[in-house]
Design a protein around this motif. Structure first.
Motif, mmCIF file in Angstrom:
data_model
loop_
_atom_site.group_PDB
_atom_site.id
_atom_site.type_symbol
_atom_site.label_atom_id
_atom_site.label_comp_id
_atom_site.label_asym_id
_atom_site.label_seq_id
_atom_site.Cartn_x
_atom_site.Cartn_y
_atom_site.Cartn_z
ATOM 1 N N VAL A 265 0.816 -1.210 0.004
ATOM 2 C CA VAL A 265 0.025 -0.093 -0.126
ATOM 3 C C VAL A 265 0.985 1.377 -0.158
ATOM 4 C CG1 VAL A 265 -1.790 1.467 1.106
ATOM 5 C CG2 VAL A 265 -1.755 -1.205 1.364
ATOM 6 N N THR A 266 0.883 2.066 -1.112
ATOM 7 C CA THR A 266 1.581 3.047 -0.970
ATOM 8 C C THR A 266 0.922 4.329 -1.526
ATOM 9 O OG1 THR A 266 3.821 4.092 -2.019
ATOM 10 C CG2 THR A 266 2.512 2.638 -3.278
ATOM 11 N N PRO A 267 1.164 5.631 -1.140
ATOM 12 C CA PRO A 267 2.028 5.940 -0.018
ATOM 13 C C PRO A 267 1.517 5.717 1.210
ATOM 14 C CG PRO A 267 1.186 7.947 -0.984
ATOM 15 C CD PRO A 267 0.702 6.850 -1.696
ATOM 16 N N CYS B 211 4.768 -4.257 8.077
ATOM 17 C CA CYS B 211 6.120 -3.389 8.177
ATOM 18 C C CYS B 211 5.922 -2.139 7.413
ATOM 19 C CB CYS B 211 7.327 -4.115 8.312
ATOM 20 S SG CYS B 211 7.818 -4.500 6.391
ATOM 21 N N VAL B 212 6.574 -1.177 7.496
ATOM 22 C CA VAL B 212 6.814 0.004 6.611
ATOM 23 C C VAL B 212 8.178 0.030 5.976
ATOM 24 C CG1 VAL B 212 6.923 2.664 6.408
ATOM 25 C CG2 VAL B 212 5.152 1.621 8.015
ATOM 26 N N VAL B 213 8.012 -0.158 4.687
ATOM 27 C CA VAL B 213 9.361 -0.171 3.906
ATOM 28 C C VAL B 213 9.631 0.951 3.098
ATOM 29 C CG1 VAL B 213 10.250 -1.482 2.049
ATOM 30 C CG2 VAL B 213 8.679 -2.756 3.393
ATOM 31 N N PRO B 214 10.605 1.495 3.241
ATOM 32 C CA PRO B 214 11.264 2.788 2.302
ATOM 33 C C PRO B 214 11.072 2.229 1.032
ATOM 34 C CG PRO B 214 12.808 2.275 4.309
ATOM 35 C CD PRO B 214 12.043 1.080 4.010
ATOM 36 N N ARG B 215 10.642 2.841 0.142
ATOM 37 C CA ARG B 215 10.603 2.655 -1.397
ATOM 38 C C ARG B 215 11.883 2.872 -1.942
ATOM 39 N NH1 ARG B 215 5.872 2.032 -3.930
ATOM 40 N NH2 ARG B 215 7.111 1.671 -5.463
ATOM 41 N N ARG B 216 12.175 1.865 -2.963
ATOM 42 C CA ARG B 216 13.518 2.293 -3.761
ATOM 43 C C ARG B 216 13.386 2.097 -5.552
ATOM 44 N NH1 ARG B 216 14.543 -2.753 -5.507
ATOM 45 N NH2 ARG B 216 13.686 -4.716 -4.345
ATOM 46 N N GLY B 217 13.759 3.046 -5.958
ATOM 47 C CA GLY B 217 13.793 2.812 -7.211
ATOM 48 C C GLY B 217 12.548 2.875 -8.094
ATOM 49 N N GLY B 218 12.398 2.981 -9.414
ATOM 50 C CA GLY B 218 11.164 3.011 -10.143
ATOM 51 C C GLY B 218 10.156 4.134 -9.767
ATOM 52 N N GLY B 219 10.512 5.166 -9.083
ATOM 53 C CA GLY B 219 9.750 6.362 -9.047
ATOM 54 C C GLY B 219 8.588 5.751 -7.950
ATOM 55 N N GLY C 31 9.611 12.651 -19.419
ATOM 56 C CA GLY C 31 10.230 11.486 -19.490
ATOM 57 C C GLY C 31 11.723 11.424 -19.346
ATOM 58 N N ALA C 32 12.159 12.416 -19.268
ATOM 59 C CA ALA C 32 13.806 12.314 -19.334
ATOM 60 C C ALA C 32 14.240 12.525 -17.831
ATOM 61 C CB ALA C 32 14.595 13.243 -20.056
ATOM 62 N N GLY C 33 13.548 13.236 -17.102
ATOM 63 C CA GLY C 33 13.957 13.721 -15.989
ATOM 64 C C GLY C 33 13.341 12.740 -14.466
ATOM 65 N N PRO C 34 13.913 12.822 -13.511
ATOM 66 C CA PRO C 34 13.591 11.849 -12.215
ATOM 67 C C PRO C 34 12.130 12.272 -11.950
ATOM 68 C CG PRO C 34 14.931 13.478 -11.413
ATOM 69 C CD PRO C 34 15.076 13.641 -12.832
ATOM 70 N N GLY C 35 11.428 11.114 -11.354
ATOM 71 C CA GLY C 35 10.177 11.254 -10.981
ATOM 72 C C GLY C 35 10.119 11.553 -9.307
ATOM 73 N N ARG C 36 9.623 11.056 -8.623
ATOM 74 C CA ARG C 36 9.544 11.350 -7.240
ATOM 75 C C ARG C 36 10.996 10.658 -6.829
ATOM 76 N NH1 ARG C 36 3.888 9.861 -4.041
ATOM 77 N NH2 ARG C 36 2.550 11.630 -5.101
ATOM 78 N N GLU C 37 11.380 11.006 -5.822
ATOM 79 C CA GLU C 37 12.779 10.563 -5.112
ATOM 80 C C GLU C 37 12.341 8.948 -4.898
ATOM 81 O OE1 GLU C 37 14.987 13.477 -6.185
ATOM 82 O OE2 GLU C 37 15.801 11.855 -5.197
ATOM 83 N N ALA C 38 13.392 8.119 -5.056
ATOM 84 C CA ALA C 38 13.250 6.844 -4.946
ATOM 85 C C ALA C 38 12.991 6.547 -3.407
ATOM 86 C CB ALA C 38 14.509 5.994 -5.412
#
Length: 442
Positions: free
Chosen positions: A186-188, A204-212, A225-232
């Protein structure tokens, strides 16, 4: 643990001289007493469904909750209502622990005019119900207490570290670790993990990693499409390990997940309180407090605030749990990318996103699609995606877009100019289609 519940239910049945059933607070069946009566009214549709499917419908839950059982501290008598499928009245014994309802014990009441259970017998049954409450609360707490072991499995690197984490979680779960489970994301999820989730073996709560993050770009054309989305490492996710009874009985898991969404939406809250629904009337004429309408409003609120959930395919044992977690994360991302999946998406139902979620670990930056995905070309990107979704059939695509076929051809020609792709070539179509779909996940 199940044997303990069954023994206590049998004890209540013996005290009150009637078969009892035990359900958790989400009306999911836990245990039931033997039924040897020839009275057809004793097995009405509501009781039969509860035993056969091991759960009650949302309408049945709302109808019974309208009698105040969630607030009651003693037995509650509920009259028969044939129109609602309740042919015989019920006696409900609330199962509480430290003031919090954990579940309900149900018994069939006597027919009108016949004496019911003596007050002393009901008092004794309530004492047993309190013991059940302790067990249910301890079971829920055990799931929360395993958050450290559960988190280690989900974040450990591949190889021996992951193997050790899985072994530690299996040892902590005991025999239940070899059972059937479903991983849920379930996110965010803001804040700490909930104290308990019905049916959960661990939370548990998991810090998200990668993939926006789910709830990021709205789709093709929404960003460069070229720049980052939300921080991983931005929005964390709630991970839930749900116990299952069979691989084809995901309904209880999906119901538990759906009830988590409004809690995340309320904490995420981007204006306005979580929606409330006014109670309607049931067929029995009683005001309905927690109706299906309320669930619909709160689910809609969660969707509007970008809260989504993913449910992995069931796994037996824990060896495949890391892979199942990746499935759950991918399904949650797909739910955010495609509203038709959400807000709760199952891995088995997200189609091409099963592969795209793995491939699109980073924001899309294919040179062929880069210009098309710019905000100024949003309409062209949507036109291309719909055209490809329709298998290149111009008539279907024009109808889906609500435009004339000649307008469609003009837009597709512009797409070819911007991408330097030939939409008559299968590989060019595949590249563009994948880039457009992957952009939704970025």
């Amino acid at each position: 643990m199940k044997g303990d519940y069954q023994d206590l239910v049998d004890e209540i049945s013996a005290l009150l001289g009637a078969p009892a059933t035990l359900e958790n607070r989400d009306f999911r069946l836990i245990a039931f007493g033997a039924h040897d009566s020839d009275d057809d009214l004793a097995m009405d549709p509501v009781r039969t469904r509860s035993i056969l499917t091991r759960q009650s419908t949302a309408d049945v839950r709302s109808w019974f909750e309208a009698f105040g059982i969630a607030r009651a501290t003693g037995p509650v008598r509920i009259p028969a209502a044939p129109d609602a499928g309740v042919f015989r009245g019920r006696i409900c014994l609330p199962v509480r622990y430290r003031g919090i309802v954990q579940g309900y014990v149900w018994l069939l009441d006597q027919e009108p005019g016949k004496p019911g259970p003596e007050p002393a017998a009901l008092d004794a049954a309530m004492e047993v119900a309190q013991r059940i409450g302790v067990l249910l609360a301890e079971e829920a707490k055990a799931g929360a207490d395993l958050s450290r072991e559960f988190l280690a499995v989900l974040t450990a690197g591949r190889g021996w570290q992951q193997d050790m984490a899985v072994a530690a979680l299996r040892a902590a779960l005991g025999p239940g670790g070899d059972g059937l489970h479903a991983a849920v994301c379930v996110t965010p999820w803001p804040g700490e993990a909930p104290a308990s989730v019905p049916g959960a073996a661990a939370v548990c709560v998991v810090p998200r990693r990668g993939g926006g993050e789910p709830g990021g770009a709205a789709g093709p054309g929404a960003g460069t499409g070229a720049g980052p989305g939300r921080e991983a490492a931005g929005d964390p996710a709630l991970a839930v390990l749900l116990r299952l009874r069979s691989t084809d009985a995901l309904a209880p898991a999906l119901a538990a997940v759906t009830r988590l969404l409004p809690r995340a939406a309320q904490a995420t809250g981007s204006g306005g309180a979580t929606g409330q629904a006014t109670g309607g009337k049931t067929s029995g004429g009683k005001a309905s407090g927690g109706s299906a309408g309320a669930a619909a409003v709160t689910t809609a609120t969660a969707t509007a605030r970008g809260v989504t959930a993913g449910v992995a395919d069931p796994v037996r044992g824990l060896a495949d749990l890391p892979a199942a977690w990746e499935q759950a994360v991918a399904a949650a991302r797909a739910a955010a990318a495609q509203p038709r999946f959400g807000p709760v998406a199952q891995w088995s139902a997200i189609g091409p996103y099963r592969m795209l979620a793995t491939l699109a670990a980073d924001p899309v930056d294919d040179p062929a699609a880069r210009t098309l995905l710019a905000p100024t070309n949003r309409e062209l990107a949507r036109t291309a995606e719909v055209f490809l979704d329709c298998a290149g059939q111009a008539g279907r695509a024009a109808a889906a877009l609500g435009i004339h076929r000649q307008t469609l051809y003009y837009r597709l020609a512009r797409v070819e100019q911007l991408t330097d792709l030939d939409l008559d070539e299968g590989e060019d179509r595949l590249l563009l289609h994948m880039a457009l779909k992957a952009a939704r996940l970025a």
